[in-house]
Write a protein that holds these residues in place. Sequence first.
Motif, short mmCIF file in Angstrom:
data_model
loop_
_atom_site.label_atom_id
_atom_site.label_comp_id
_atom_site.label_asym_id
_atom_site.label_seq_id
_atom_site.Cartn_x
_atom_site.Cartn_y
_atom_site.Cartn_z
N GLN A 1 -59.57 -35.90 30.27
CA GLN A 1 -58.70 -34.13 31.08
C GLN A 1 -58.14 -33.71 30.21
OE1 GLN A 1 -56.47 -35.71 34.82
NE2 GLN A 1 -57.36 -37.90 34.38
N LEU A 2 -57.78 -34.34 28.97
CA LEU A 2 -57.18 -33.72 28.18
C LEU A 2 -58.51 -32.46 27.21
CD1 LEU A 2 -54.09 -35.80 26.25
CD2 LEU A 2 -54.14 -33.48 27.84
N GLU A 3 -59.03 -33.38 27.14
CA GLU A 3 -60.50 -32.47 26.53
C GLU A 3 -60.65 -31.14 27.61
OE1 GLU A 3 -65.15 -33.38 25.58
OE2 GLU A 3 -64.07 -34.98 25.79
N LEU B 1 -56.95 -29.73 24.80
CA LEU B 1 -56.06 -29.52 25.07
C LEU B 1 -55.25 -31.32 23.65
CD1 LEU B 1 -53.41 -29.04 27.96
CD2 LEU B 1 -53.25 -27.47 25.65
N ASP B 2 -56.51 -31.24 23.43
CA ASP B 2 -56.77 -32.66 22.58
C ASP B 2 -56.73 -32.25 21.48
OD1 ASP B 2 -58.48 -31.23 22.96
OD2 ASP B 2 -60.44 -33.32 22.76
N ILE C 1 -51.60 -35.90 20.40
CA ILE C 1 -51.79 -36.87 21.86
C ILE C 1 -53.32 -37.32 21.82
CG2 ILE C 1 -52.42 -35.04 22.29
CD1 ILE C 1 -50.75 -34.68 25.04
N MET D 1 -45.61 -33.77 24.28
CA MET D 1 -46.64 -35.10 24.72
C MET D 1 -47.23 -35.54 26.21
SD MET D 1 -47.95 -36.43 21.66
CE MET D 1 -47.21 -34.97 19.92
N LEU E 1 -46.96 -33.60 29.17
CA LEU E 1 -47.82 -33.25 29.52
C LEU E 1 -49.13 -33.93 30.66
CD1 LEU E 1 -50.97 -31.12 29.12
CD2 LEU E 1 -50.76 -31.62 27.16
N VAL E 2 -48.95 -35.16 29.39
CA VAL E 2 -49.27 -36.14 29.50
C VAL E 2 -48.78 -37.01 31.49
CG1 VAL E 2 -49.95 -38.79 29.70
CG2 VAL E 2 -50.29 -37.63 28.40
N LEU F 1 -51.01 -35.39 34.32
CA LEU F 1 -52.64 -35.62 34.63
C LEU F 1 -52.88 -36.62 35.77
CD1 LEU F 1 -53.83 -36.41 31.19
CD2 LEU F 1 -53.77 -34.23 32.18
#
Length: 457
Positions: A185-187, A191-192, A196, A229, A232-233, A236
């Motif tokens: 999901q970060l990719e 935002l990867d 993080i 971070m 943000l996590v 998800l």
Amino acid sequence: MNMGLGLYQEQTLKLVMTPELRQAITILQYSAVDLISYLQDQANENPVFDLEVAAEVATAKAERPAPEIDWKEIVGNRATGDYSPAKNESTYNPLDYVQQGNENLYEHLERQLGYVKGFSPLQKRIALFLIGNLDEKGYLEITLEEASRNLGVDVPEIEDVLSVLQHFDPVGVAARSLEECLLLQLEHLALDDEKIVLVVRNHLQDLADNRYQRIADKVGCTPQEVQTMADLVRTLNPRPGAQFSQAETRYVIPDVTVEKVGSEYVVLVNDVAAPRLKINSFYEKMLSQQKSQEEAKQFIHDKLNAAMWLAKSLEQRRLTLMRVTQAIVDMQRDFFDRGIHYLKPMTQKEIAERVGLHESTISRATSNKYVQTPRGIFELKYFFTSALTTSSGSATSSESVKRRIKALIEQEDRKAPLSDQKLGEMLLAEGIEISRRTVAKYREEMLIPSSAKRKRF
């Protein structure tokens, strides 16, 4: 002292648990939804009565006159080519964009697989095999080595197909672990970055426990950056496949309605949702016919008595619910007038004494029952709260204390959150005597984390 045997008559009173009494107790503890199911089962077993759905009684409202339409103007606009739908005649329907809930995760991914170009028949077979081994959360349940043994295909080829599936919708599907799901999901969100990714891969448990300083020391950044971070996590989705769950949605149907009429509160039992009992005319005629066999008459007579007992039990349930709810409204009048902070401590024993019923009857009458009030929908058990002593000697309910604790936490300084001990001292200053352990218990019941986990850098 002479002892002998003899015959004596004696009158005693005792409660006999008859089938009819057991049925009345069972019906009393059913909610509105469970009662409908129970009546349908009884109708299948007893042919003498039928169930007819009660028509909803709409509130009488004055019908508004239909607006007058100037047809000449509309025809004129059409003739000149200037006609367009009026604002209230828009063809836009927001329900057209609502996803149908009958598609499961397998069908959703299989449909997307049809859009992939360049897949060979073998790759499609691998993809369908992997899709079929996803759990309800969207995670891959088997390892690639197990898939290789089942398909007779090398692991690298399965990895190539899996990498394509992991870019399907919903984002994060077909992941083999929580870390991989979050990284996908970060990719997708671009935002990867390196830090993080390192935190998600190696320090996810520390991140969940808010051990920001420990993560910062190992990653080489500030606690503020780690907290960013973490924020943000938490946005998800750890269960991307859950949105396609086929679990049936159960709706709350209020058993009782409380409406305010003038300065008084009126209690109405919700009979609209429950079907009505109606004696079947065919069997009623058979019972009155002289030519009917005695066995058939006896059978119909027994079933008719059972139907009458069922009707009496339903009426008794309605009257009991009305009396119990009315007693609750009378005792909690300040709550209905002024809000949650005026909810009084109340026990089932007090209601039982007020309505002249046993305490167990009150428990059955309020179990799994909901009431619709001007302040929202509540479970009837919600009004039975324990008491806490104030400094003035009066009592306050635990629910009002919970709301006060929540309000204090919402107003706290996030950089220096209030501890349970401090919350207890603040409540004591307001006249509420409460221990630190009780504050922690109420906070956990409201799913509020501890002060260490609420701290912001």
